[in-house]
Design a protein around this motif. Structure first.
Motif, short mmCIF file in Angstrom:
data_model
loop_
_atom_site.label_atom_id
_atom_site.label_comp_id
_atom_site.label_asym_id
_atom_site.label_seq_id
_atom_site.Cartn_x
_atom_site.Cartn_y
_atom_site.Cartn_z
N ILE A 7 0.86 -1.19 0.00
CA ILE A 7 0.00 0.00 0.00
C ILE A 7 0.89 1.24 0.00
O ILE A 7 1.71 1.43 0.89
CB ILE A 7 -0.93 0.02 1.23
CG1 ILE A 7 -1.83 -1.21 1.25
CG2 ILE A 7 -1.77 1.30 1.24
CD1 ILE A 7 -2.67 -1.33 2.50
N GLU A 8 0.74 2.07 -1.03
CA GLU A 8 1.47 3.34 -1.10
C GLU A 8 0.67 4.33 -0.25
O GLU A 8 -0.35 4.87 -0.68
CB GLU A 8 1.62 3.80 -2.54
CG GLU A 8 2.32 2.81 -3.46
CD GLU A 8 3.83 2.76 -3.26
OE1 GLU A 8 4.36 3.58 -2.49
OE2 GLU A 8 4.48 1.89 -3.88
N THR A 9 1.15 4.58 0.97
CA THR A 9 0.35 5.24 2.00
C THR A 9 0.66 6.72 2.14
O THR A 9 1.82 7.11 2.32
CB THR A 9 0.59 4.55 3.36
OG1 THR A 9 0.28 3.16 3.24
CG2 THR A 9 -0.27 5.16 4.45
N PHE A 10 -0.38 7.53 2.05
CA PHE A 10 -0.29 8.95 2.39
C PHE A 10 -1.67 9.37 2.88
O PHE A 10 -2.60 8.56 2.94
CB PHE A 10 0.22 9.79 1.21
CG PHE A 10 -0.77 9.96 0.08
CD1 PHE A 10 -1.18 11.22 -0.30
CD2 PHE A 10 -1.27 8.85 -0.59
CE1 PHE A 10 -2.09 11.38 -1.35
CE2 PHE A 10 -2.18 9.00 -1.64
CZ PHE A 10 -2.59 10.28 -2.01
N LYS A 42 -9.09 -8.95 6.55
CA LYS A 42 -9.56 -10.14 5.83
C LYS A 42 -8.45 -10.83 5.04
O LYS A 42 -8.60 -11.99 4.66
CB LYS A 42 -10.70 -9.76 4.89
CG LYS A 42 -11.95 -9.29 5.61
CD LYS A 42 -13.04 -8.89 4.62
CE LYS A 42 -14.27 -8.38 5.36
NZ LYS A 42 -15.36 -7.98 4.44
N LEU A 43 -7.40 -10.11 4.77
CA LEU A 43 -6.29 -10.69 4.00
C LEU A 43 -5.43 -11.58 4.90
O LEU A 43 -5.16 -11.24 6.05
CB LEU A 43 -5.42 -9.58 3.40
CG LEU A 43 -6.05 -8.76 2.27
CD1 LEU A 43 -5.22 -7.51 2.00
CD2 LEU A 43 -6.18 -9.59 0.99
N LYS A 44 -4.98 -12.68 4.36
CA LYS A 44 -4.12 -13.61 5.10
C LYS A 44 -2.72 -13.65 4.49
O LYS A 44 -2.06 -14.67 4.44
CB LYS A 44 -4.73 -15.02 5.10
CG LYS A 44 -6.17 -15.07 5.59
CD LYS A 44 -6.30 -14.57 7.02
CE LYS A 44 -7.74 -14.65 7.50
NZ LYS A 44 -7.91 -14.08 8.87
N ILE A 45 -2.31 -12.50 4.01
CA ILE A 45 -1.02 -12.37 3.33
C ILE A 45 -0.24 -11.21 3.94
O ILE A 45 -0.81 -10.38 4.64
CB ILE A 45 -1.21 -12.12 1.82
CG1 ILE A 45 -2.00 -10.81 1.61
CG2 ILE A 45 -1.88 -13.30 1.14
CD1 ILE A 45 -2.08 -10.35 0.17
N PRO A 46 1.08 -11.14 3.71
CA PRO A 46 1.84 -9.97 4.18
C PRO A 46 1.33 -8.68 3.54
O PRO A 46 1.06 -8.64 2.34
CB PRO A 46 3.27 -10.28 3.74
CG PRO A 46 3.32 -11.76 3.57
CD PRO A 46 1.95 -12.15 3.10
N VAL A 47 1.19 -7.64 4.36
CA VAL A 47 0.78 -6.32 3.87
C VAL A 47 1.82 -5.30 4.32
O VAL A 47 2.11 -5.17 5.52
CB VAL A 47 -0.60 -5.92 4.42
CG1 VAL A 47 -0.98 -4.52 3.90
CG2 VAL A 47 -1.66 -6.93 4.00
N ILE A 48 2.41 -4.61 3.35
CA ILE A 48 3.46 -3.62 3.63
C ILE A 48 2.95 -2.23 3.27
O ILE A 48 2.43 -2.01 2.18
CB ILE A 48 4.75 -3.93 2.83
CG1 ILE A 48 5.32 -5.29 3.25
CG2 ILE A 48 5.79 -2.82 3.02
CD1 ILE A 48 6.49 -5.74 2.39
N SER A 49 3.11 -1.30 4.20
CA SER A 49 2.77 0.10 3.95
C SER A 49 4.03 0.87 3.61
O SER A 49 4.99 0.87 4.38
CB SER A 49 2.12 0.70 5.20
OG SER A 49 2.04 2.12 5.11
#
Length: 356
Positions: free
Chosen positions: A93-96, A110-117
């Motif tokens: 996620i490209e977070t701003f 709900k996601l069961k995967i790695p999430v990187i911000s």
């Protein structure tokens, strides 16, 4: 691996450019990529930063997937099912401050995967909502983002990873220029406010008293600079990155307009085009404070402090070919160190450390 990005795309925007550089590197590495982009209507509300370029979207970009918000009370929306059905292995996620925090939070849960911000926010006030995203890891471009923003919100240091903004690979293109080869061509492009061109106009006008072959080429997306002269060519357009490389390779020096700011910032433009090896001259400011130069401001870029310093350094670049070659050598070292392929691998390595 199937890698998803939630990000802007195809605009004059450092958020989208970061995703584009990484996405294309992942594809080159053999991974599958899908980009979830915001509705055009919601993104275009931010008229200061969101300007679509002339580039066409590739097939892996899915637009109209979420809405950006324009104040902290809005929730926005995210098409959860469209993202969940992709069966991703990693989401970046490209977070701003304009990402829709509440619906994104529900999606992440709900996601069961790695999430990187990837943290793009520049000051503590605008960051107060986006720091709440329940991502597994937060990537910052340098320690300033942690020391000045994330630490303020008591984000654990172990949740944060420093990974540099990536350098875009150069395009193999033919040089283009609007004037003959006997002109020493200075070039600027972008959507920076017109007042940020003042130093360059002032310095070049002074140089014109000594060098009659000085020419300044300005390409802006938001209208012309309000100064006309026979030694200035102005175009109003938003060229593709590939076309920009043609213009940069046809120019002698790139004058990159940036003002002063108290915020934590990097120049995405610099990382986008530095591999062209056209010398970049930029004000010594927070945009480039992490890029090392010598005591005189020379390194992979040239930093200037004031008008007098700028005039002196531009004159050196016109007359001293050895200095220009030294800059190009420094650029090659910089590109090798922060190339998109290496940064993409750092993201993959980080994802492997995340367990669900």
């Amino acid at each position: 691996m199937k890698i998803g990005f939630l990000s802007r795309w195809g605009a004059t925007c450092g958020v989208g450019m970061h995703a584009e550089i990484l996405a294309r590197e992942f594809i080159r590495m053999g991974h599958e990529v899908v980009v979830f982009a915001p509705t055009e209507e919601s993104a275009s509300k931010e008229v200061k930063y969101y300007k679509r370029t002339e580039a066409q979207d590739p097939e892996f970009v899915k637009r109209e997937t979420y809405t950006e918000v324009d104040n902290v009370t809005e929730e926005g929306w995210v098409k959860e099912e469209e993202i969940l059905k992709e069966n991703l292995d990693l989401l970046i996620i490209e977070t701003f401050w304009r990402v829709p925090v509440k619906p994104l939070t529900r999606l992440i849960e709900k996601l069961k995967i790695p999430v990187i911000s990837v943290f793009h926010e520049a000051n503590i006030f605008k960051a107060k909502e986006v720091v709440k995203l329940p991502c597994d890891k937060i990537v910052v471009f340098d320690r300033r983002f942690y020391d000045e923003i994330l630490e303020f919100y008591e984000i654990p240091r172990e949740k944060v990873e420093v990974i540099s903004y990536p350098v875009m690979k150069p395009y193999d293109v033919e040089p283009e220029r609007p004037v003959s080869e006997d002109k020493f061509l200075f070039f600027s492009f972008g959507r920076q406010p017109v007042e940020e061109y003042c130093d360059f106009l002032n310095a070049l006008k002074k140089l014109r008293k000594r060098f009659d072959n000085v020419h300044y080429w300005i390409i802006r997306s938001d209208g012309r600079v309000d100064y006309e002269a026979e030694w200035i060519t102005q175009w109003q357009k938003r060229p593709t990155v590939e076309k920009l490389y043609s213009y940069l390779k046809g120019s002698n020096v790139h004058l990159l307009p940036k003002g002063n700011t108290p915020n934590v910032v990097v120049s995405s433009t610099l990382y986008q085009i530095i591999a062209s090896e056209t010398p970049i001259v930029i004000r010594d400011s927070r945009f480039v404070e992490t890029i090392e130069t010598d005591a005189y401001g020379f390194g992979p870029i040239v930093k200037y402090r004031n008008i007098h310093d700028l005039v002196h350094k531009l004159e050196l670049l016109m007359l001293d070919r050895e200095q220009v070659e030294d800059i190009k050598k420094e650029v090659r070292v910089f590109v090798e160190k922060y190339g998109g392929d290496k940064i993409a691998q750092e993201f993959l390595d980080l994802a492997k450390t995340i367990t669900k």
